[in-house]
Design a protein around this motif. Structure first.
Motif, PDB file in Angstrom:
ATOM      1  N   LYS A  15      11.775 -97.707  26.764  1.00 38.63           N
ATOM      2  CA  LYS A  15      10.386 -97.915  26.343  1.00 38.63           C
ATOM      3  C   LYS A  15       9.385 -97.863  27.498  1.00 38.63           C
ATOM      4  CE  LYS A  15       7.607 -99.124  22.858  1.00 38.63           C
ATOM      5  NZ  LYS A  15       7.718-100.435  22.166  1.00 38.63           N
ATOM      6  N   TYR A  16       9.765 -98.389  28.661  1.00 39.86           N
ATOM      7  CA  TYR A  16       8.763 -98.590  29.705  1.00 39.86           C
ATOM      8  C   TYR A  16       9.070 -97.934  31.051  1.00 39.86           C
ATOM      9  CZ  TYR A  16       6.725-101.899  26.451  1.00 39.86           C
ATOM     10  OH  TYR A  16       6.149-102.463  25.350  1.00 39.86           O
ATOM     11  N   CYS A  17      10.137 -97.166  31.133  1.00 38.27           N
ATOM     12  CA  CYS A  17      10.434 -96.451  32.368  1.00 38.27           C
ATOM     13  C   CYS A  17       9.907 -95.024  32.239  1.00 38.27           C
ATOM     14  CB  CYS A  17      11.928 -96.448  32.651  1.00 38.27           C
ATOM     15  SG  CYS A  17      12.340 -95.907  34.314  1.00 38.27           S
ATOM     16  N   TYR A  18       9.156 -94.550  33.250  1.00 34.98           N
ATOM     17  CA  TYR A  18       8.462 -93.273  33.153  1.00 34.98           C
ATOM     18  C   TYR A  18       8.848 -92.253  34.223  1.00 34.98           C
ATOM     19  CZ  TYR A  18       5.457 -95.767  29.899  1.00 34.98           C
ATOM     20  OH  TYR A  18       5.002 -96.487  28.831  1.00 34.98           O
ATOM     21  N   SER A  29       7.723 -97.698  36.512  1.00 34.24           N
ATOM     22  CA  SER A  29       7.711 -98.264  35.157  1.00 34.24           C
ATOM     23  C   SER A  29       6.461 -99.096  34.945  1.00 34.24           C
ATOM     24  CB  SER A  29       8.954 -99.147  34.959  1.00 34.24           C
ATOM     25  OG  SER A  29       8.870-100.287  35.808  1.00 34.24           O
ATOM     26  N   ASP A  30       6.327 -99.600  33.739  1.00 34.27           N
ATOM     27  CA  ASP A  30       5.256-100.536  33.390  1.00 34.27           C
ATOM     28  C   ASP A  30       5.844-101.937  33.471  1.00 34.27           C
ATOM     29  OD1 ASP A  30       3.106-101.920  32.422  1.00 34.27           O
ATOM     30  OD2 ASP A  30       2.931-100.810  30.544  1.00 34.27           O
ATOM     31  N   VAL A  31       5.876-102.484  34.669  1.00 39.26           N
ATOM     32  CA  VAL A  31       6.696-103.665  34.948  1.00 39.26           C
ATOM     33  C   VAL A  31       6.222-104.920  34.236  1.00 39.26           C
ATOM     34  CG1 VAL A  31       5.435-104.445  36.995  1.00 39.26           C
ATOM     35  CG2 VAL A  31       7.893-104.869  36.836  1.00 39.26           C
ATOM     36  N   VAL A  32       4.954-105.017  33.892  1.00 38.30           N
ATOM     37  CA  VAL A  32       4.452-106.275  33.323  1.00 38.30           C
ATOM     38  C   VAL A  32       4.861-106.478  31.872  1.00 38.30           C
ATOM     39  CG1 VAL A  32       2.478-106.312  34.874  1.00 38.30           C
ATOM     40  CG2 VAL A  32       2.241-105.248  32.630  1.00 38.30           C
TER      41      VAL A  32
END
Length: 446
Positions: free
Chosen positions: A409-412, A322-325
């Motif tokens: 939204k942010y998990c890929y 994911s985009d953790v930030v």
């Protein structure tokens, strides 16, 4: 005609700012506390209570320290979870991340040389060569890259190859190693383009270079053992066990025993260039030359989450990227879209769709963790339990709460055992992958 900022424009901007009743109050709050603290929404704590209807038993949270090995930690954690339950291992048992780190660096060097030679006839300012030289290797990786390492080198417990200064603090060795790889790239390109070297001459030079890389890594991380003893005491009965003179591949086969071909990468990329139920790979991305290919099956988010839930319900944790930030509060362990309200703070719309965020560089996968639980309400997930690899002093003893809309939204990426795929998904996963460009966001290393 170019659009220039005029003095009258600035005068109007100043007037607009001064006419807002709350401008100076917000200015004071933001300058004193910073953007994130000033926009923090304390309701996010209420909305992300750390209790879950499905909650797997896992051990202590590991700590990757000052290194970019999250993908490695997360993958090895999914394996140790099963080992801990099966062999009643203590909560602090870990598999050696340093062992995998050594061989990943070594194999990435060879993979870099391979790509240097493949692109040797291209100009140094071509996009592919520039992309290669920007960062010859780094700490990051993806699931398939760890599988390639395990298939070739096996696995060992952390006791057989513990952490070193450089595995915990990798910036120094990364800088020197990248210096060497760029230096070697100059030599290899010259041998091809000026000296017209034969394949045998290129292979000989490459072997010499790899010998030097091996020596650098052995100095930095310690030389990996070829055999070791596996010793442990059981958690409850305190019984002592010793299994002597194992190789790393024997250890993996005996104590983990996974068929790594059963575990496949699923991505969630809603961009126009990536159709659902198609597979993708990335040009020039990998670590082991001739090893496992990176391969992703792209699925809609409802199918993506359904697979994660199926695997958790059967007691198996789930590797994910994911985009953790984005909208994460590390100390509290919250990953939720309402954690920070930047729109309200600045009185503007900053929202982007997931597809636009990928296409325009606003978001991409940058960190891998493990799903160890989910809260199901009325048949739908509301929040997810996340095992991080930043130690036990953040979040809830190292565990985070991820809201379901944050996952949207942010998990890929997730990794799923193929037995949980539907027939349609299994057939789609078996397709030959479409090759994406090296800089595609789905090629980002966690």
């Amino acid at each position: 005609m170019a659009f220039k900022i005029k003095k009258d424009d600035i005068k109007r901007f100043r007037a607009d700012y001064d006419n807002r009743r709350d401008s100076h109050v917000i200015e004071n709050a933001v300058t004193k506390n910073g953007v994130r603290n000033a926009s923090f929404n304390w309701h996010a704590i209420q909305d992300n209570d750390p209790h879950f209807s499905i909650d797997l038993k896992t051990g202590d949270v590991a700590d990757q320290k000052q290194s970019g090995r999250c993908w490695m930690f997360a993958a090895l954690n999914t394996m140790r979870h099963e080992m801990q339950q099966k062999y009643n291992l203590p909560d602090d048992f870990e598999l050696s991340q340093s062992y995998q780190f050594f061989w990943d660096k070594f194999e990435k060097a060879n993979y870099f040389y391979e790509n240097v030679l493949k692109t040797a006839h291209k100009a140094t300012d071509s996009r592919k060569v520039a992309w290669l030289m920007a960062e010859p290797q780094n700490d990051g990786g993806q699931w398939d890259m760890l599988c390639a390492l395990i298939e070739k080198y096996g696995v060992m417990p952390k006791s057989a190859m513990p952490e070193s200064f450089n595995s915990n603090n990798s910036r120094g060795i990364d800088s020197v190693l990248n210096n060497k790889l760029r230096h070697d790239a100059v030599i290899l390109r010259k041998m091809v383009n000026e000296d017209h070297a034969s394949q045998d001459e290129l292979d000989a030079k490459r072997t010499t270079m790899l010998n030097e890389v091996y020596r650098m890594l052995a100095y930095a991380f310690g030389e990996p053992s070829t055999h070791f003893d596996f010793e442990y005491r059981t958690k409850k009965a305190n019984e002592f066990h010793r299994d002597a003179n194992l190789t790393p591949r024997e250890f993996f086969k005996k104590y983990i025993g996974w068929n790594l071909d059963d575990y496949v990468s699923i991505i969630q990329a809603p961009t126009a260039d990536k159709k659902y139920h198609k597979t993708y790979t990335i040009d020039m991305l990998g670590n082991v030359v001739g090893g496992r290919q990176i391969k992703h099956l792209n699925l809609p988010m409802d199918e993506f989450k359904d697979l994660a839930i199926k695997q958790l319900k059967h007691g198996e944790s789930v590797w994910f990227g994911s985009d953790v930030v984005k909208y994460s509060e590390t100390k509290l362990g919250i990953m939720a879209l309402n954690t920070y309200d930047y729109n309200a703070l600045f009185d503007m719309d900053l929202d982007m769709t997931k597809a636009d965020a990928l296409d325009y560089g606003q978001s991409m996968m940058d960190h891998a963790m493990v799903l160890t639980g989910v809260d199901i309400v009325d048949g739908k997930p509301t929040k997810w339990k996340v095992e991080n690899s930043w130690g036990n002093k953040v979040g809830h003893k190292g565990y985070f709460v991820m809201s379901d809309d944050w996952m949207d939204k942010y998990c890929y990426q997730i990794v799923i055992n193929k037995k949980y795929l539907s027939d349609k998904q299994r057939q789609a996963q078996a397709q030959e992958p479409i090759v994406l460009k090296p800089w595609d966001p789905m090629g980002t290393l966690a």
